[in-house]
Design a protein around this motif. Structure first.
Motif, mmCIF file in Angstrom:
data_model
loop_
_atom_site.group_PDB
_atom_site.id
_atom_site.type_symbol
_atom_site.label_atom_id
_atom_site.label_comp_id
_atom_site.label_asym_id
_atom_site.label_seq_id
_atom_site.Cartn_x
_atom_site.Cartn_y
_atom_site.Cartn_z
ATOM 1 N N THR A 76 16.850 31.182 -11.922
ATOM 2 C CA THR A 76 16.119 32.019 -12.861
ATOM 3 C C THR A 76 14.678 32.120 -12.393
ATOM 4 O O THR A 76 14.212 31.295 -11.596
ATOM 5 C CB THR A 76 16.180 31.463 -14.292
ATOM 6 O OG1 THR A 76 15.566 30.178 -14.322
ATOM 7 C CG2 THR A 76 17.609 31.365 -14.794
ATOM 8 N N VAL A 77 13.980 33.128 -12.889
ATOM 9 C CA VAL A 77 12.612 33.386 -12.451
ATOM 10 C C VAL A 77 11.713 33.528 -13.666
ATOM 11 O O VAL A 77 12.069 34.209 -14.630
ATOM 12 C CB VAL A 77 12.532 34.673 -11.601
ATOM 13 C CG1 VAL A 77 11.093 34.990 -11.218
ATOM 14 C CG2 VAL A 77 13.409 34.551 -10.366
ATOM 15 N N THR A 78 10.561 32.891 -13.608
ATOM 16 C CA THR A 78 9.516 33.083 -14.605
ATOM 17 C C THR A 78 8.298 33.653 -13.905
ATOM 18 O O THR A 78 7.770 33.028 -12.981
ATOM 19 C CB THR A 78 9.140 31.753 -15.294
ATOM 20 O OG1 THR A 78 10.268 31.264 -16.003
ATOM 21 C CG2 THR A 78 7.977 31.945 -16.258
ATOM 22 N N LEU A 79 7.874 34.834 -14.320
ATOM 23 C CA LEU A 79 6.613 35.419 -13.880
ATOM 24 C C LEU A 79 5.648 35.279 -15.051
ATOM 25 O O LEU A 79 5.984 35.623 -16.183
ATOM 26 C CB LEU A 79 6.780 36.894 -13.522
ATOM 27 C CG LEU A 79 7.748 37.226 -12.400
ATOM 28 C CD1 LEU A 79 7.846 38.738 -12.218
ATOM 29 C CD2 LEU A 79 7.331 36.555 -11.110
ATOM 30 N N THR A 80 4.470 34.773 -14.777
ATOM 31 C CA THR A 80 3.519 34.528 -15.849
ATOM 32 C C THR A 80 2.120 34.925 -15.420
ATOM 33 O O THR A 80 1.813 34.905 -14.227
ATOM 34 C CB THR A 80 3.544 33.040 -16.264
ATOM 35 O OG1 THR A 80 2.593 32.826 -17.305
ATOM 36 C CG2 THR A 80 3.222 32.124 -15.096
ATOM 37 N N ASP A 81 1.287 35.264 -16.392
ATOM 38 C CA ASP A 81 -0.106 35.553 -16.078
ATOM 39 C C ASP A 81 -1.005 34.356 -16.380
ATOM 40 O O ASP A 81 -2.219 34.435 -16.289
ATOM 41 C CB ASP A 81 -0.598 36.804 -16.809
ATOM 42 C CG ASP A 81 -0.496 36.696 -18.319
ATOM 43 O OD1 ASP A 81 -0.041 35.641 -18.819
ATOM 44 O OD2 ASP A 81 -0.864 37.660 -19.007
ATOM 45 N N GLN A 82 -0.395 33.223 -16.709
ATOM 46 C CA GLN A 82 -1.158 31.994 -16.913
ATOM 47 C C GLN A 82 -1.657 31.463 -15.568
ATOM 48 O O GLN A 82 -1.054 31.747 -14.529
ATOM 49 C CB GLN A 82 -0.285 30.910 -17.538
ATOM 50 C CG GLN A 82 0.147 31.157 -18.944
ATOM 51 C CD GLN A 82 0.984 29.980 -19.427
ATOM 52 O OE1 GLN A 82 2.027 29.672 -18.844
ATOM 53 N NE2 GLN A 82 0.528 29.326 -20.478
ATOM 54 N N PRO A 83 -2.705 30.643 -15.581
ATOM 55 C CA PRO A 83 -3.091 29.952 -14.351
ATOM 56 C C PRO A 83 -1.913 29.108 -13.849
ATOM 57 O O PRO A 83 -1.143 28.584 -14.666
ATOM 58 C CB PRO A 83 -4.265 29.080 -14.773
ATOM 59 C CG PRO A 83 -4.814 29.751 -15.996
ATOM 60 C CD PRO A 83 -3.620 30.352 -16.689
ATOM 61 N N PRO A 84 -1.754 28.978 -12.537
ATOM 62 C CA PRO A 84 -0.586 28.279 -11.984
ATOM 63 C C PRO A 84 -0.325 26.891 -12.577
ATOM 64 O O PRO A 84 0.806 26.586 -12.964
ATOM 65 C CB PRO A 84 -0.874 28.204 -10.485
ATOM 66 C CG PRO A 84 -1.791 29.347 -10.227
ATOM 67 C CD PRO A 84 -2.617 29.500 -11.465
ATOM 68 N N ALA A 85 -1.342 26.045 -12.652
ATOM 69 C CA ALA A 85 -1.119 24.684 -13.160
ATOM 70 C C ALA A 85 -0.676 24.716 -14.616
ATOM 71 O O ALA A 85 0.234 23.980 -15.011
ATOM 72 C CB ALA A 85 -2.377 23.838 -12.992
ATOM 73 N N ASP A 86 -1.282 25.574 -15.438
ATOM 74 C CA ASP A 86 -0.893 25.674 -16.848
ATOM 75 C C ASP A 86 0.554 26.138 -16.978
ATOM 76 O O ASP A 86 1.308 25.618 -17.803
ATOM 77 C CB ASP A 86 -1.812 26.636 -17.596
ATOM 78 C CG ASP A 86 -3.239 26.126 -17.709
ATOM 79 O OD1 ASP A 86 -3.471 24.916 -17.479
ATOM 80 O OD2 ASP A 86 -4.126 26.945 -18.026
ATOM 81 N N ALA A 87 0.935 27.122 -16.185
ATOM 82 C CA ALA A 87 2.308 27.637 -16.233
ATOM 83 C C ALA A 87 3.301 26.544 -15.851
ATOM 84 O O ALA A 87 4.328 26.362 -16.517
ATOM 85 C CB ALA A 87 2.448 28.833 -15.296
#
Length: 135
Positions: A76-87
């Motif tokens: 599965t894939v999660t694309l997020t606009d959060q900062p990498p560490a937070d995501a």
């Protein structure tokens, strides 16, 4: 800290060689545990959608080639606009293990790996770019 490993194996993906090594390690771990593999990519405002697609496709290809193929690995894939560490820290809350590349220079963690390693509530596996063997 959670001790029961029932969630996904989560891996941070950014297209670097180090993150692809982490994807390979995470895929093998997901196959061993018989749980899905979740690829997490933190989208930057300047990212081109074609580049994102290529990075995700490349990571999925590495995951498939790293496993036996007998397990029916679900990716599965999660694309997020959060900062990498937070995501990654957010995804790790429901994961059995979080895998990411060490990043940075040899013998030094990159900023994302450092923050995640310091703040994660569950197990974290840091994968180095090199194996450390003389070639």
């Amino acid at each position: 800290m959670r001790t029961t490993a029932v969630g996904n194996v989560v891996v941070g993906v950014d297209g670097s060689r180090c993150s692809l090594r982490a994807v390979a390690a995470a895929a093998m771990e997901a196959e061993r545990r018989r749980v899905p593999l979740r690829l997490v990519y933190a989208v930057h405002p300047d990212d081109d959608p074609g580049r994102i697609d290529a990075i995700i496709a490349g990571a999925a290809r590495v995951a498939r080639y790293s496993t036996t193929g007998r397990s029916g690995l679900v990716i599965t894939v999660t694309l997020t606009d959060q900062p990498p560490a937070d995501a990654l820290l957010g995804e790790a809350r429901e994961a059995s293990v979080l895998v990411l590349g060490e990043g940075g220079a040899p013998d030094k963690l990159g900023p994302v790996a450092s923050q995640v390693h310091r703040e994660a509530e569950g197990p974290v596996v840091l994968v180095p770019l090199t194996t450390g063997r003389a070639g």
